[in-house]
Design a protein around this motif. Structure first.
Motif, PDB file in Angstrom:
ATOM      1  N   LEU A 165     -58.708  81.064  33.090  1.00 59.31           N
ATOM      2  CA  LEU A 165     -60.055  80.508  33.118  1.00 59.31           C
ATOM      3  C   LEU A 165     -60.466  80.058  34.515  1.00 59.31           C
ATOM      4  N   SER A 166     -59.792  80.583  35.529  1.00 59.67           N
ATOM      5  CA  SER A 166     -60.173  80.257  36.903  1.00 59.67           C
ATOM      6  C   SER A 166     -60.768  81.486  37.576  1.00 59.67           C
ATOM      7  N   ASN A 167     -61.318  81.313  38.727  1.00 62.74           N
ATOM      8  CA  ASN A 167     -62.017  82.397  39.412  1.00 62.74           C
ATOM      9  C   ASN A 167     -61.095  83.454  40.003  1.00 62.74           C
ATOM     10  N   SER A 168     -59.789  83.209  39.975  1.00 63.11           N
ATOM     11  CA  SER A 168     -58.862  84.148  40.614  1.00 63.11           C
ATOM     12  C   SER A 168     -58.432  85.286  39.695  1.00 63.11           C
ATOM     13  N   PHE A 169     -58.917  85.294  38.449  1.00 63.95           N
ATOM     14  CA  PHE A 169     -58.450  86.293  37.484  1.00 63.95           C
ATOM     15  C   PHE A 169     -58.701  87.715  37.972  1.00 63.95           C
ATOM     16  N   GLN A 170     -59.936  88.021  38.334  1.00 58.45           N
ATOM     17  CA  GLN A 170     -60.293  89.389  38.686  1.00 58.45           C
ATOM     18  C   GLN A 170     -59.582  89.868  39.941  1.00 58.45           C
ATOM     19  N   SER A 171     -59.354  88.964  40.885  1.00 54.43           N
ATOM     20  CA  SER A 171     -58.706  89.369  42.127  1.00 54.43           C
ATOM     21  C   SER A 171     -57.190  89.394  42.019  1.00 54.43           C
ATOM     22  N   THR A 172     -56.626  88.646  41.080  1.00 51.74           N
ATOM     23  CA  THR A 172     -55.174  88.538  40.965  1.00 51.74           C
ATOM     24  C   THR A 172     -54.589  89.420  39.877  1.00 51.74           C
ATOM     25  N   ILE A 173     -55.132  89.341  38.684  1.00 49.90           N
ATOM     26  CA  ILE A 173     -54.557  90.029  37.532  1.00 49.90           C
ATOM     27  C   ILE A 173     -55.055  91.457  37.382  1.00 49.90           C
ATOM     28  N   ALA A 174     -56.337  91.670  37.564  1.00 54.44           N
ATOM     29  CA  ALA A 174     -56.931  92.996  37.334  1.00 54.44           C
ATOM     30  C   ALA A 174     -56.246  94.111  38.129  1.00 54.44           C
ATOM     31  N   PRO A 175     -55.902  93.923  39.423  1.00 49.12           N
ATOM     32  CA  PRO A 175     -55.231  94.998  40.165  1.00 49.12           C
ATOM     33  C   PRO A 175     -53.870  95.372  39.578  1.00 49.12           C
ATOM     34  N   ASN A 176     -53.138  94.386  39.065  1.00 45.97           N
ATOM     35  CA  ASN A 176     -51.833  94.675  38.474  1.00 45.97           C
ATOM     36  C   ASN A 176     -51.974  95.410  37.149  1.00 45.97           C
ATOM     37  N   VAL A 177     -53.012  95.077  36.396  1.00 41.64           N
ATOM     38  CA  VAL A 177     -53.286  95.807  35.153  1.00 41.64           C
ATOM     39  C   VAL A 177     -53.629  97.254  35.457  1.00 41.64           C
ATOM     40  N   ALA A 178     -54.443  97.459  36.476  1.00 40.87           N
ATOM     41  CA  ALA A 178     -54.830  98.815  36.871  1.00 40.87           C
ATOM     42  C   ALA A 178     -53.609  99.638  37.269  1.00 40.87           C
ATOM     43  N   LEU A 179     -52.659  99.005  37.942  1.00 44.18           N
ATOM     44  CA  LEU A 179     -51.437  99.699  38.365  1.00 44.18           C
ATOM     45  C   LEU A 179     -50.628 100.173  37.159  1.00 44.18           C
ATOM     46  N   LEU A 180     -50.512  99.313  36.152  1.00 42.75           N
ATOM     47  CA  LEU A 180     -49.765  99.700  34.945  1.00 42.75           C
ATOM     48  C   LEU A 180     -50.436 100.876  34.250  1.00 42.75           C
ATOM     49  N   ARG A 181     -51.743 100.871  34.221  1.00 47.07           N
ATOM     50  CA  ARG A 181     -52.469 101.991  33.619  1.00 47.07           C
ATOM     51  C   ARG A 181     -52.190 103.278  34.378  1.00 47.07           C
ATOM     52  N   GLN A 182     -52.121 103.195  35.709  1.00 51.73           N
ATOM     53  CA  GLN A 182     -51.843 104.364  36.524  1.00 51.73           C
ATOM     54  C   GLN A 182     -50.462 104.947  36.229  1.00 51.73           C
ATOM     55  N   HIS A 183     -49.526 104.080  35.857  1.00 50.19           N
ATOM     56  CA  HIS A 183     -48.160 104.523  35.555  1.00 50.19           C
ATOM     57  C   HIS A 183     -48.005 104.927  34.093  1.00 50.19           C
ATOM     58  N   GLY A 184     -49.086 104.919  33.354  1.00 49.88           N
ATOM     59  CA  GLY A 184     -49.047 105.425  31.989  1.00 49.88           C
ATOM     60  C   GLY A 184     -48.710 104.433  30.904  1.00 49.88           C
ATOM     61  N   VAL A 185     -48.678 103.149  31.233  1.00 48.61           N
ATOM     62  CA  VAL A 185     -48.395 102.142  30.199  1.00 48.61           C
ATOM     63  C   VAL A 185     -49.608 102.039  29.277  1.00 48.61           C
ATOM     64  N   PRO A 186     -49.424 102.181  27.970  1.00 44.89           N
ATOM     65  CA  PRO A 186     -50.550 102.127  27.029  1.00 44.89           C
ATOM     66  C   PRO A 186     -51.312 100.808  27.101  1.00 44.89           C
ATOM     67  N   ASP A 187     -52.626 100.889  26.961  1.00 45.04           N
ATOM     68  CA  ASP A 187     -53.464  99.691  27.009  1.00 45.04           C
ATOM     69  C   ASP A 187     -53.061  98.663  25.958  1.00 45.04           C
ATOM     70  N   SER A 188     -52.672  99.132  24.792  1.00 46.41           N
ATOM     71  CA  SER A 188     -52.325  98.202  23.703  1.00 46.41           C
ATOM     72  C   SER A 188     -51.142  97.321  24.108  1.00 46.41           C
ATOM     73  N   TYR A 189     -50.153  97.917  24.799  1.00 46.59           N
ATOM     74  CA  TYR A 189     -49.006  97.142  25.264  1.00 46.59           C
ATOM     75  C   TYR A 189     -49.411  96.172  26.372  1.00 46.59           C
ATOM     76  N   ILE A 190     -50.250  96.657  27.277  1.00 43.63           N
ATOM     77  CA  ILE A 190     -50.676  95.817  28.398  1.00 43.63           C
ATOM     78  C   ILE A 190     -51.415  94.578  27.900  1.00 43.63           C
ATOM     79  N   MET A 191     -52.345  94.800  26.985  1.00 42.26           N
ATOM     80  CA  MET A 191     -53.172  93.691  26.523  1.00 42.26           C
ATOM     81  C   MET A 191     -52.366  92.691  25.696  1.00 42.26           C
TER      82      MET A 191
END
Length: 404
Positions: free
Chosen positions: A202-228
């Motif tokens: 709930l802080s302003n750093s979410f999009q800059s901190t977490i989103a890039p790491n989520v995008a990386l997992l998607r690039q490596h083929g990790v299913p969205d359901s597992y990521i979320m």
């Protein structure tokens, strides 16, 4: 008698309480030389170094001490803090009177917070005592209530992580709450659960901190359901520095974990949490109980969380399985899930029941660990209820939580 002490750089401190009029009092230098008001040098000193600022300084100092004394007293008597904790917290907040802090404490009480929960909040965020409860706290509570979060859940979460109460409701809390919900497609209650584990949600750093790491997992083929699912349950490990996160993802792939399997994220979470030296120490503990390198690879692939256990916990559990239950260490390595169960709440109570049944000849030595994996209801129905004459339920409960 009024005494001042003058430092070499012109600083002055009051030695004894003073009262007016000044002309009737004596002033002393630090090293004992008296300056009488009637003495010409003393008059020049008084003219150059007015005593009025000294009086003001004395009064301010006195007020500050009174505020500190009141703050400590209030934190102990009204907030339930220990003297040590109150003294520490008083360095972060100064209370002049009970008006605002009383309104804040009453606000929490009216919303179902216990004295213990309020104490935890005050210890973590003492500045909240200076808040205008109805203006700054109430809108946040109303927002969470509007999301279906009960007052009981709210009190539990906020007492363990109250930092959200310091955020701006319109510029921070609402937009980030909605962003995380839309991003993960989870329920409102799950957003709040994720926040409990990581205030970044709930802080302003979410999009800059977490989103890039989520995008990386998607690039490596990790299913969205597992990521979320992982993001809601274990959000903190997604806040890792992106470069280190990327290197760890590559390391997990080199270990042979399949990104399409849930164990990939479990292994990733373990690797980002422990250092190389800690890894080596824990590996050596398992080897001391007879695990080979191959045994460890098998165990880690099946249950990566085994390396999240502390060395002390690993020793206690392996010692119980190998030396008390007489299991081969390789048996545990091929069924590492048993290391994840509580020694006091599950392993010892259930094993104590089985040992009695084995000694009486009612059952044969189990070839699997299903008796540990099954639910408590199933365990009692299968191994306790049919043998009422043995008083196994009493034994089971007596052994509960003997070990942590």
């Amino acid at each position: 008698m009024l005494k001042f002490q003058f430092g070499r750089c012109g600083s002055v401190s009051v030695v004894e309480p003073m009262s007016y009029p000044f002309c009737k009092k004596q002033i002393y230098w630090r090293y004992g030389t008296m300056i009488s008001p009637g003495y010409s040098k003393g008059l020049r000193f008084l003219k150059t170094h007015s005593l009025i600022p000294l009086a003001v300084r004395y009064d301010v100092s006195s007020i500050a001490r009174n505020d500190e004394s009141f703050t400590v007293s209030y934190l102990i008597n009204s907030c339930g803090l220990s003297p040590e904790s109150a003294l520490s917290v008083s360095k972060k907040v100064q209370l002049k009177n009970p008006t605002k802090p009383d309104s804040v404490l009453n606000f929490f009480k009216n919303h179902g917070f216990s004295q213990t929960q309020i104490r935890k909040i005050v210890e973590r965020m003492p500045n909240l005592l200076l808040s205008k409860a109805e203006k700054t706290l109430l809108p946040k509570f109303q927002f969470f209530y509007s999301k279906g979060i009960s007052s009981s859940d709210l009190s539990v979460v906020l007492s363990s992580n109250p930092s959200v109460l310091g955020y701006n409701i319109d510029n921070c809390i609402i937009p980030n709450f909605n962003f995380f919900k839309d991003f993960t497609r989870c329920d409102d209650s799950e957003v709040f659960l994720a926040y409990k584990n990581c205030s970044v949600i709930l802080s302003n750093s979410f999009q800059s901190t977490i989103a890039p790491n989520v995008a990386l997992l998607r690039q490596h083929g990790v299913p969205d359901s597992y990521i979320m699912t992982e993001l809601v349950r274990h959000p903190r490990f997604f806040t890792l520095n992106h470069d280190k996160f990327r290197r760890t993802v590559e390391e997990v792939e080199k270990l042979g974990f399949n990104p399409l399997k849930s164990h990939f994220l479990a292994a990733l979470r373990v690797l980002v949490q422990i250092s190389k030296s800690t890894w080596e120490r824990k590996l050596n503990v398992f080897k001391e109980f007879g695990w080979s390198d191959e045994d460890f690879v098998i165990a880690f692939e099946k249950f990566p969380e085994c390396m999240s256990l502390s060395e002390h916990t690993i020793i206690k559990k392996m010692n119980f399985f190998v030396n008390t239950m007489n299991w081969k260490s390789t048996f545990v390595a091929h069924r590492p899930i048993v290391l994840g169960y509580s020694l006091g709440k599950r392993i010892i109570p259930r094993c104590s029941v089985l040992q009695v049944l084995l000694s009486k000849g009612f059952i044969k030595k189990p070839a699997s660990t299903s008796f540990l994996i099954c639910s408590e209801k199933d365990f009692l129905a299968r191994f306790v209820t049919p043998y009422e004459d043995l008083h196994l339920l009493k034994l089971y409960k007596e052994n509960m939580s003997l070990e942590n």
